[in-house]
Design an enzyme around this catalytic site. Structure first.
Site, PDB file in Angstrom:
ATOM      1  N   TRP A 110       0.878  -1.167   0.000  1.00 39.99           N
ATOM      2  CA  TRP A 110       0.000   0.000   0.000  1.00 39.99           C
ATOM      3  C   TRP A 110       0.917   1.218   0.000  1.00 39.99           C
ATOM      4  CZ3 TRP A 110       1.041  -2.497   4.554  1.00 39.99           C
ATOM      5  CH2 TRP A 110       1.335  -1.727   5.675  1.00 39.99           C
ATOM      6  N   ASP A 129       4.922  -5.277   3.714  1.00 42.07           N
ATOM      7  CA  ASP A 129       4.908  -6.170   4.867  1.00 42.07           C
ATOM      8  C   ASP A 129       6.012  -7.204   4.700  1.00 42.07           C
ATOM      9  OD1 ASP A 129       2.822  -4.893   6.080  1.00 42.07           O
ATOM     10  OD2 ASP A 129       1.297  -6.331   5.469  1.00 42.07           O
TER      11      ASP A 129
END
Length: 184
Positions: A110, A129
């Site tokens: 994101w 992540d």
């Protein structure tokens, strides 16, 4: 002591041991030893945190060392973390740009736009992540500046972004500078 005395003593101890010990009791003793050794990893142990700590257990600041990249990289107030949601990799054995050992960076991210206080410019930040090892549990940050509704997933930090990796188990999040944001 002469050799014959040592020989007699050794023979007497060996015979007494053989009389008082059966094969079954020896196997049972060895089984207990193996079981006891298997329990050692679950004993409570104080595990050191990856982030540096000072006296009294307080976390020490982790500056970048670059005047153009000011702030504490292990703090939620660090300028790059304006849209982060998760555990900071800088507190989990990684850096602001690199995953901790044993984890894999997700190729799906994101994005956010954060302003660098050193030069006043807005930068596009990719939040990746790191996946493959369970959550490190250190330095949880949830900043939602510029967060969009879930109809725009590329700008939303509420998803598990570990898709596209070997394991979908989340560990921590990075904040990688992609480039300078252009004016509208």
């Amino acid at each position: 002591m002469s050799v014959s005395v040592i020989d007699r003593l050794t023979e007497r101890l060996s015979r007494n041991l053989a009389r008082g010990t059966s094969r079954r009791s020896t196997i049972a003793w060895l089984g207990g030893l193996v079981t006891g050794a298997a329990v050692i990893p679950v004993l409570p142990v104080s595990r050191a945190v990856a982030a540096p700590h000072g006296e009294g257990g307080k976390r020490l600041p982790l500056p970048s060392g670059n005047a153009q990249d000011p702030g504490d990289q292990a703090s939620c107030d660090y300028w790059r973390y304006c849209a982060i949601d998760g555990f900071l990799c800088t507190c989990c054995g990684g850096t602001v740009n690199a995953c901790p050992p044993g984890t894999e960076m997700s190729p799906i991210t994101w994005i956010g736009t954060c302003t660098n206080p050193a030069d006043g410019r807005a930068y596009v930040i990719s939040y990746n992540d790191c996946c493959g090892v369970s959550s490190c549990g250190q330095c949880l940050c949830n900043r939602n500046e510029g967060d969009r509704p879930q109809v725009r997933p590329q700008s939303n930090n509420d998803y598990n972004w570990c898709l596209g990796t070997q394991s979908s188990v989340y560990n921590c999040s990075l904040a990688v500078i992609v480039g300078v944001a252009t004016e509208r």
